[in-house]
Design a protein around this motif. Sequence first.
Motif, short mmCIF file in Angstrom:
data_model
loop_
_atom_site.label_atom_id
_atom_site.label_comp_id
_atom_site.label_asym_id
_atom_site.label_seq_id
_atom_site.Cartn_x
_atom_site.Cartn_y
_atom_site.Cartn_z
N GLY A 67 0.81 -1.21 0.00
CA GLY A 67 0.00 0.00 0.00
C GLY A 67 0.84 1.25 0.00
O GLY A 67 0.55 2.22 -0.72
N VAL A 68 1.91 1.26 0.81
CA VAL A 68 2.82 2.42 0.84
C VAL A 68 3.49 2.61 -0.52
O VAL A 68 3.59 3.72 -1.03
CB VAL A 68 3.87 2.23 1.95
CG1 VAL A 68 4.93 3.33 1.87
CG2 VAL A 68 3.21 2.22 3.32
N THR A 69 3.93 1.51 -1.11
CA THR A 69 4.57 1.60 -2.43
C THR A 69 3.62 2.14 -3.48
O THR A 69 4.01 2.94 -4.34
CB THR A 69 5.09 0.20 -2.85
OG1 THR A 69 6.02 -0.27 -1.88
CG2 THR A 69 5.78 0.28 -4.21
N PHE A 70 2.35 1.72 -3.42
CA PHE A 70 1.38 2.20 -4.39
C PHE A 70 1.17 3.71 -4.25
O PHE A 70 1.22 4.44 -5.25
CB PHE A 70 0.04 1.48 -4.22
CG PHE A 70 -1.05 2.06 -5.07
CD1 PHE A 70 -1.13 1.78 -6.42
CD2 PHE A 70 -2.00 2.92 -4.50
CE1 PHE A 70 -2.14 2.34 -7.21
CE2 PHE A 70 -3.02 3.48 -5.28
CZ PHE A 70 -3.08 3.18 -6.63
N TRP A 71 0.94 4.17 -3.04
CA TRP A 71 0.64 5.58 -2.85
C TRP A 71 1.84 6.50 -3.05
O TRP A 71 1.68 7.68 -3.36
CB TRP A 71 0.07 5.79 -1.45
CG TRP A 71 -1.34 5.30 -1.31
CD1 TRP A 71 -1.77 4.18 -0.65
CD2 TRP A 71 -2.51 5.90 -1.87
NE1 TRP A 71 -3.12 4.03 -0.76
CE2 TRP A 71 -3.62 5.08 -1.50
CE3 TRP A 71 -2.75 7.04 -2.64
CZ2 TRP A 71 -4.92 5.37 -1.87
CZ3 TRP A 71 -4.05 7.33 -3.01
CH2 TRP A 71 -5.12 6.51 -2.62
N LEU A 72 3.04 5.97 -2.91
CA LEU A 72 4.23 6.81 -3.04
C LEU A 72 5.01 6.59 -4.34
O LEU A 72 5.89 7.39 -4.66
CB LEU A 72 5.18 6.56 -1.86
CG LEU A 72 4.64 6.94 -0.48
CD1 LEU A 72 5.70 6.68 0.58
CD2 LEU A 72 4.19 8.39 -0.43
N ALA A 73 4.69 5.53 -5.10
CA ALA A 73 5.47 5.27 -6.31
C ALA A 73 4.65 4.77 -7.49
O ALA A 73 5.10 4.90 -8.64
CB ALA A 73 6.59 4.26 -6.01
N GLU A 74 3.48 4.20 -7.24
CA GLU A 74 2.72 3.60 -8.33
C GLU A 74 1.37 4.26 -8.59
O GLU A 74 0.65 3.84 -9.49
CB GLU A 74 2.48 2.10 -8.03
CG GLU A 74 3.75 1.29 -7.82
CD GLU A 74 4.61 1.20 -9.08
OE1 GLU A 74 4.11 1.54 -10.17
OE2 GLU A 74 5.78 0.80 -8.97
N HIS A 75 1.04 5.27 -7.84
CA HIS A 75 -0.23 5.96 -8.06
C HIS A 75 -0.23 6.61 -9.44
O HIS A 75 0.80 7.14 -9.88
CB HIS A 75 -0.45 7.02 -6.98
CG HIS A 75 -1.85 7.57 -6.95
ND1 HIS A 75 -2.27 8.57 -7.80
CD2 HIS A 75 -2.93 7.24 -6.19
CE1 HIS A 75 -3.54 8.86 -7.55
NE2 HIS A 75 -3.96 8.07 -6.59
N PRO A 76 -1.35 6.57 -10.16
CA PRO A 76 -1.39 7.16 -11.52
C PRO A 76 -0.96 8.61 -11.58
O PRO A 76 -0.34 9.04 -12.56
CB PRO A 76 -2.86 6.99 -11.92
CG PRO A 76 -3.32 5.81 -11.14
CD PRO A 76 -2.60 5.87 -9.84
N ALA A 77 -1.28 9.39 -10.55
CA ALA A 77 -0.87 10.80 -10.54
C ALA A 77 0.64 10.94 -10.46
O ALA A 77 1.21 11.92 -10.98
CB ALA A 77 -1.54 11.52 -9.37
N ILE A 78 1.31 10.00 -9.82
CA ILE A 78 2.77 10.04 -9.70
C ILE A 78 3.42 9.52 -10.98
O ILE A 78 4.33 10.15 -11.53
CB ILE A 78 3.22 9.22 -8.48
CG1 ILE A 78 2.66 9.85 -7.20
CG2 ILE A 78 4.74 9.12 -8.43
CD1 ILE A 78 2.98 9.05 -5.94
N VAL A 79 2.95 8.38 -11.45
CA VAL A 79 3.52 7.79 -12.66
C VAL A 79 3.30 8.70 -13.87
O VAL A 79 4.17 8.83 -14.74
CB VAL A 79 2.91 6.40 -12.91
CG1 VAL A 79 3.46 5.80 -14.20
CG2 VAL A 79 3.21 5.48 -11.74
N GLY A 80 2.14 9.34 -13.94
CA GLY A 80 1.82 10.18 -15.09
C GLY A 80 2.18 11.64 -14.95
O GLY A 80 1.76 12.47 -15.76
N PHE A 81 2.99 11.98 -13.94
CA PHE A 81 3.34 13.38 -13.73
C PHE A 81 4.17 13.92 -14.89
O PHE A 81 5.02 13.22 -15.45
CB PHE A 81 4.14 13.53 -12.43
CG PHE A 81 4.73 14.91 -12.25
CD1 PHE A 81 3.94 15.96 -11.81
CD2 PHE A 81 6.07 15.16 -12.54
CE1 PHE A 81 4.48 17.23 -11.65
CE2 PHE A 81 6.61 16.41 -12.38
CZ PHE A 81 5.82 17.46 -11.93
N ARG A 82 3.92 15.18 -15.24
CA ARG A 82 4.73 15.86 -16.26
C ARG A 82 4.89 17.33 -15.86
O ARG A 82 3.90 18.01 -15.60
CB ARG A 82 4.07 15.76 -17.63
CG ARG A 82 4.91 16.38 -18.76
CD ARG A 82 4.37 15.96 -20.11
NE ARG A 82 3.02 16.45 -20.34
CZ ARG A 82 2.76 17.63 -20.94
NH1 ARG A 82 3.74 18.41 -21.34
NH2 ARG A 82 1.51 18.02 -21.11
#
Length: 307
Positions: free
Chosen positions: A5-20
């Motif tokens: 869960g921590v990994t998802f919210w800090l590294a795999e969340h769509p807002a993080i992965v799709g940041f530009r």
Amino acid sequence: MGGKGVTFWLAEHPAIVGFRWSPEKSWGSTWSFLISSIALYHAAALVLHLLLHLFRRRRRPVPLGPIPALHSLAMALTSAVIFLGILLSSLAEIRDTRWFWRRTQTSTPLHWLLCFPVGTRPSGRVFFWSYAFYLSRFLHLLRSFFSILRRRPNAFSRLFAHSALVCMSFLWLEFSQSFQVLVILSATLAHVVVFGYRFWVGVGLPAADGAGFVVVLGCQLAVLCCNLVCHFGVILLHFGRGGCSGIGAWLFNTVLNAALLLIFLNFYVLKKGVVEEEEDFSGSGRRIMEQVRMSPAEAAVKKNKEQ
């Protein structure tokens, strides 16, 4: 919340992965915003200084109550989240992009951390947390106003130092500068320790004499050493492995880092500024510096009087 869960919210969340990083999607991402915010910051500090000079002619510090302690808590928690986020995001990026390294002459994870391939775009997990670090610099600016209200003699030197940190973090994003991951990791880890200690003492919890001296000076020296090592690594990789991303911004940051090093030496070596820093925690810093300035004979006489 488990590790996944921590990994998802800090590294795999769509807002993080799709940041530009772009003016349309990222607040504060334009040159006009950077220049105007720094100018406003300096103007506000100057106005505050003038108001204190006009209405509080006696050089007494303005009582701030729990505000500095709450600010330290906010900085410590923010830095901890950024540290963990960029650490997990870096591991995820290394895992997902390792296959592409053969085309860019990137050989190891350390190589990637020090030297982004030429043409790297400011998007994805790592740059999301770099953006979070950039925004946290504006929260850090409040310490300059605390220094002015406390009538610290080196308050305006802090203005330049804090402004330089804002500019550097902006350049990291604007030009996809290499080695920023390692700098953010070292800086946020140091902030967790320093601001955590400031909060600890700020709320009245006990601390050993001289601990503030060790915490502040030790963390700043560790960050400076990390930056120095990273700079040499970038030079070697840039000229020996086909270039690194954002090398022009890296040169400008090198100049700013040199200026920050001079300020650091001025605070802690030339003017014994560690006394001022220690006063934010307790009175132990002044006692330490007095002992440093004393000759062995004077120290022995003072010790006998105290006994």
